[in-house]
Design a protein around this motif. Structure first.
Motif, PDB file in Angstrom:
ATOM      1  N   LEU A   9       0.867  -1.178  -0.015  1.00  0.00           N
ATOM      2  CA  LEU A   9      -0.064  -0.104  -0.081  1.00  0.00           C
ATOM      3  C   LEU A   9       0.983   1.375  -0.029  1.00  0.00           C
ATOM      4  O   LEU A   9       0.638   2.197  -0.665  1.00  0.00           O
ATOM      5  CB  LEU A   9      -1.131   0.079   1.220  1.00  0.00           C
ATOM      6  CG  LEU A   9      -1.732   1.181   1.200  1.00  0.00           C
ATOM      7  CD1 LEU A   9      -2.852   1.255   0.186  1.00  0.00           C
ATOM      8  CD2 LEU A   9      -2.655   0.821   2.649  1.00  0.00           C
ATOM      9  N   TYR A  10       1.969   1.274   0.692  1.00  0.00           N
ATOM     10  CA  TYR A  10       2.882   2.498   0.691  1.00  0.00           C
ATOM     11  C   TYR A  10       3.465   2.732  -0.585  1.00  0.00           C
ATOM     12  O   TYR A  10       3.489   3.682  -0.952  1.00  0.00           O
ATOM     13  CB  TYR A  10       3.902   2.041   2.016  1.00  0.00           C
ATOM     14  CG  TYR A  10       5.110   3.114   1.701  1.00  0.00           C
ATOM     15  CD1 TYR A  10       4.903   4.390   2.389  1.00  0.00           C
ATOM     16  CD2 TYR A  10       6.303   2.787   1.123  1.00  0.00           C
ATOM     17  CE1 TYR A  10       5.821   5.362   2.394  1.00  0.00           C
ATOM     18  CE2 TYR A  10       7.185   3.797   0.777  1.00  0.00           C
ATOM     19  CZ  TYR A  10       7.168   5.080   1.699  1.00  0.00           C
ATOM     20  OH  TYR A  10       7.987   6.077   1.714  1.00  0.00           O
ATOM     21  N   ASP A  11       4.008   1.656  -1.212  1.00  0.00           N
ATOM     22  CA  ASP A  11       4.634   1.676  -2.415  1.00  0.00           C
ATOM     23  C   ASP A  11       3.819   2.250  -3.569  1.00  0.00           C
ATOM     24  O   ASP A  11       4.157   3.099  -4.339  1.00  0.00           O
ATOM     25  CB  ASP A  11       5.012   0.409  -2.938  1.00  0.00           C
ATOM     26  CG  ASP A  11       6.493  -0.010  -2.315  1.00  0.00           C
ATOM     27  OD1 ASP A  11       7.083   0.933  -1.650  1.00  0.00           O
ATOM     28  OD2 ASP A  11       6.807  -1.181  -2.228  1.00  0.00           O
ATOM     29  N   THR A  12       2.374   1.725  -3.491  1.00  0.00           N
ATOM     30  CA  THR A  12       1.401   2.360  -4.338  1.00  0.00           C
ATOM     31  C   THR A  12       1.050   3.778  -4.347  1.00  0.00           C
ATOM     32  O   THR A  12       0.918   4.436  -5.279  1.00  0.00           O
ATOM     33  CB  THR A  12      -0.015   1.454  -4.487  1.00  0.00           C
ATOM     34  OG1 THR A  12       0.358  -0.127  -4.510  1.00  0.00           O
ATOM     35  CG2 THR A  12      -0.955   1.827  -5.466  1.00  0.00           C
ATOM     36  N   LEU A  13       0.890   4.214  -2.953  1.00  0.00           N
ATOM     37  CA  LEU A  13       0.470   5.499  -2.823  1.00  0.00           C
ATOM     38  C   LEU A  13       1.684   6.315  -3.004  1.00  0.00           C
ATOM     39  O   LEU A  13       1.422   7.427  -3.691  1.00  0.00           O
ATOM     40  CB  LEU A  13       0.131   5.817  -1.258  1.00  0.00           C
ATOM     41  CG  LEU A  13      -1.042   5.029  -0.914  1.00  0.00           C
ATOM     42  CD1 LEU A  13      -1.322   5.061   0.697  1.00  0.00           C
ATOM     43  CD2 LEU A  13      -2.404   5.556  -1.639  1.00  0.00           C
ATOM     44  N   LEU A  14       2.840   5.885  -2.649  1.00  0.00           N
ATOM     45  CA  LEU A  14       4.069   6.922  -3.023  1.00  0.00           C
ATOM     46  C   LEU A  14       4.304   7.151  -4.763  1.00  0.00           C
ATOM     47  O   LEU A  14       4.698   7.962  -5.079  1.00  0.00           O
ATOM     48  CB  LEU A  14       5.223   6.053  -2.475  1.00  0.00           C
ATOM     49  CG  LEU A  14       6.414   7.188  -2.536  1.00  0.00           C
ATOM     50  CD1 LEU A  14       6.111   8.546  -1.529  1.00  0.00           C
ATOM     51  CD2 LEU A  14       7.742   6.507  -2.135  1.00  0.00           C
ATOM     52  N   ALA A  15       3.943   5.818  -5.470  1.00  0.00           N
ATOM     53  CA  ALA A  15       4.195   6.034  -6.799  1.00  0.00           C
ATOM     54  C   ALA A  15       3.355   6.838  -7.224  1.00  0.00           C
ATOM     55  O   ALA A  15       3.536   7.788  -8.156  1.00  0.00           O
ATOM     56  CB  ALA A  15       4.151   4.458  -7.263  1.00  0.00           C
ATOM     57  N   ASN A  16       2.030   7.036  -6.807  1.00  0.00           N
ATOM     58  CA  ASN A  16       1.119   7.862  -7.185  1.00  0.00           C
ATOM     59  C   ASN A  16       1.295   9.394  -7.135  1.00  0.00           C
ATOM     60  O   ASN A  16       1.173  10.107  -8.114  1.00  0.00           O
ATOM     61  CB  ASN A  16      -0.210   7.387  -6.722  1.00  0.00           C
ATOM     62  CG  ASN A  16      -0.945   6.080  -7.057  1.00  0.00           C
ATOM     63  OD1 ASN A  16      -0.355   5.362  -8.118  1.00  0.00           O
ATOM     64  ND2 ASN A  16      -1.804   5.419  -6.247  1.00  0.00           N
ATOM     65  N   VAL A  17       1.938   9.678  -5.735  1.00  0.00           N
ATOM     66  CA  VAL A  17       2.204  10.993  -5.578  1.00  0.00           C
ATOM     67  C   VAL A  17       3.369  11.138  -6.476  1.00  0.00           C
ATOM     68  O   VAL A  17       3.391  12.341  -7.146  1.00  0.00           O
ATOM     69  CB  VAL A  17       2.999  10.866  -4.093  1.00  0.00           C
ATOM     70  CG1 VAL A  17       3.288  12.197  -3.779  1.00  0.00           C
ATOM     71  CG2 VAL A  17       1.727  10.694  -3.148  1.00  0.00           C
TER      72      VAL A  17
END
Ligand code: OOG
Ligand code: NI
Length: 469
Positions: free
Chosen positions: A312-320
């Motif tokens: 979840l962290y990796d996905t959110l950060l990639a989106n940002v």
């Protein structure tokens, strides 16, 4: 020789970390200023937040806070990584994790040497982020051959350091005089040398290929390039730096400010432009110049995430990062921060949800109520039920590792943004581990073990036979 005659590896690590800190403080005065700022902020945070203080006391983390730091080095050839692993082993540090930074435009892959078991972490969690240059990513063949040739000639360890590593391996430890000498000898490898091993011309060629290549190839050894203290409030440190004459990078790497800190937040500042003496044409002293290698960094650590939490962290950060790319001058840092906090609203920010949704790792311990109930044989149920009944308490397990995207951001802020390249090459953990001479430890497995061991101990204390998920 009996084991008691040996100094415990944890103590050798503490001696080494403290000697390294003294050396770095003398070499990079801003590091001393930073340590003072961090100590002030930590004290204020503890005074203002009783819950934080009590939590840290319970997990025995207060003691380690003042000595806690990590450093970073960059190695040039496989043999250096192999011996570095043996050197760190003398201090109870093992390789954990594999970080491929080529995807972020930095031609290295890395691991972190750190203590692994809980007691050792509590005594002194000193870690060293250790990168190995990937020469195969240098496109220009003659440059690559030149770099290889230069590196082949250097030996980054003193003869006595090697002798003492051999001795520790042979005898299973070091006596006090040996340990003291080991620390002195090991420190030599991490020292800054203002004499380059190459001419200014060669330095510039390496530098043009990538600043990092120049930093690794042109010097006698892998000078420690930063030492990072741990703060309890990185936003306060970031704000406090300019007042003490330090200018931090535009944004803090990692997750946004939260009630329940997760993983790792880091920020850095450029420290020094150092005088360098290059080699002259006939091997004598040549031109002088400068090199920027060493910097300062601060970090705040939060709870370790499970695989699910990390995804979840990796996905959110990639989106940002897809939505806002921080520009070179950092003038859109605010947009990035807004985007970061908005996207991370999707990441639960209370410990109960982090736990029940299996997003983070916790350490369990029996409460007084639980132990009393156990005496009357009244305790049964699953971990969750026991927590709900107030029989089990849970505290966050701290993240002891690093984050590849953050690490790339730290590298880049120090190397300059123009250093970003696109490397086609894929990550290559096998090659890294072959050089290392062993495989790296899996950090997720380590956190899972710590969590499970705490559950097992708590169940034993409550007179229960085995934990039910
Ligand atoms: C290492 C950068 C990575 C961190 O804290 O993520 C790092 C380097 O610049 O050599 O230290
Ligand atoms: Ni670092």
């Amino acid at each position: 020789m009996s084991a008691d005659a040996f100094v415990h590896p944890d103590e050798i690590r503490s001696m080494f970390s403290s000697a390294m800190s003294d050396m770095y403080r003398a070499e990079v005065p801003q590091y001393g200023t930073l340590l003072e700022l961090v100590a002030d902020v930590n004290q204020e945070s503890l005074a203002a937040n009783t819950e934080l203080r009590e939590g840290l006391e319970r997990s025995d983390e207060l003691g380690r806070l003042d000595v806690e730091r990590h450093g970073a080095i960059r190695l040039g050839k496989p043999e250096e990584l192999f011996t570095m692993r043996r050197l760190f082993a003398v201090m109870g540090m093992a390789p954990v994790g594999y970080y491929d930074l080529s995807v972020a435009g930095v031609p290295v892959h890395s691991t972190a040497f750190r203590p692994i078991d809980e007691d050792a972490l509590r005594r002194n969690p000193f870690r060293v982020f250790t990168s190995l240059l990937r020469l195969e990513l240098i496109e220009d063949e003659s440059l690559r051959a030149a770099a290889e040739g230069i590196l082949a000639k250097r030996d980054i360890f003193t003869a006595d350091a090697i002798k003492l590593i051999d001795l520790a391996e042979k005898n299973g430890g070091l006596t006090r005089p040996e340990a003291e000498q080991f620390v002195t000898e090991a420190l030599e490898t991490f020292r800054w040398h203002s004499d380059a091993t190459v001419s200014l011309e060669t330095y510039q060629k390496m530098h043009d290929a990538h600043r990092l290549i120049a930093d690794v190839v042109c010097f006698k050894g892998p000078h420690i390039n930063h030492l990072t203290p741990r703060t309890l409030d990185i936003d306060a440190v970031q704000k406090g730096m300019p007042k003490r004459g330090i200018s931090p990078k535009a944004v803090v790497e990692g997750p946004p400010t939260r009630n329940c800190p997760i993983l790792l937040r880091q920020t850095s500042f450029k420290a020094l432009e150092e005088q360098v003496r290059f080699v002259g044409d006939s091997g004598d002293k040549g031109a002088s110049g400068t090199h920027t290698a060493r910097f300062g960094e601060i970090e705040q650590r939060g709870i370790a995430l499970t695989q699910k939490g990390r995804a979840l962290y990796d996905t959110l950060l990639a989106n940002v990062r897809h939505a806002v790319q921080i520009n070179a001058g950092g003038s859109n840092a605010r947009d990035y921060e807004t985007e970061l906090s908005e996207r991370f609203a999707a990441f639960p920010d209370d410990y109960a949800t982090l736990r029940t949704e299996d997003l983070a790792f916790f350490k369990y311990s029996p409460t007084k109520v639980g132990l009393d109930a156990a005496k009357n044989g009244e305790v049964s149920g699953t971990v969750n039920a026991l927590v709900e009944q107030g029989y089990l308490r849970c505290d966050p397990i701290i993240y002891e590792d690093f984050l590849p995207v953050s690490a790339a951001g730290i590298f880049q802020s120090n190397l300059g943004d123009e250093a970003q390249k696109n490397y086609q090459e894929q990550s290559n953990q096998d090659v890294f581990e072959a050089a290392l001479g062993t495989s790296v430890n899996d950090e997720l497995a380590l956190y899972a073990q710590t969590q499970q061991a705490s559950i097992d101990d708590a169940f034993t204390a409550l007179g229960l036979r085995k934990s039910v998920a």
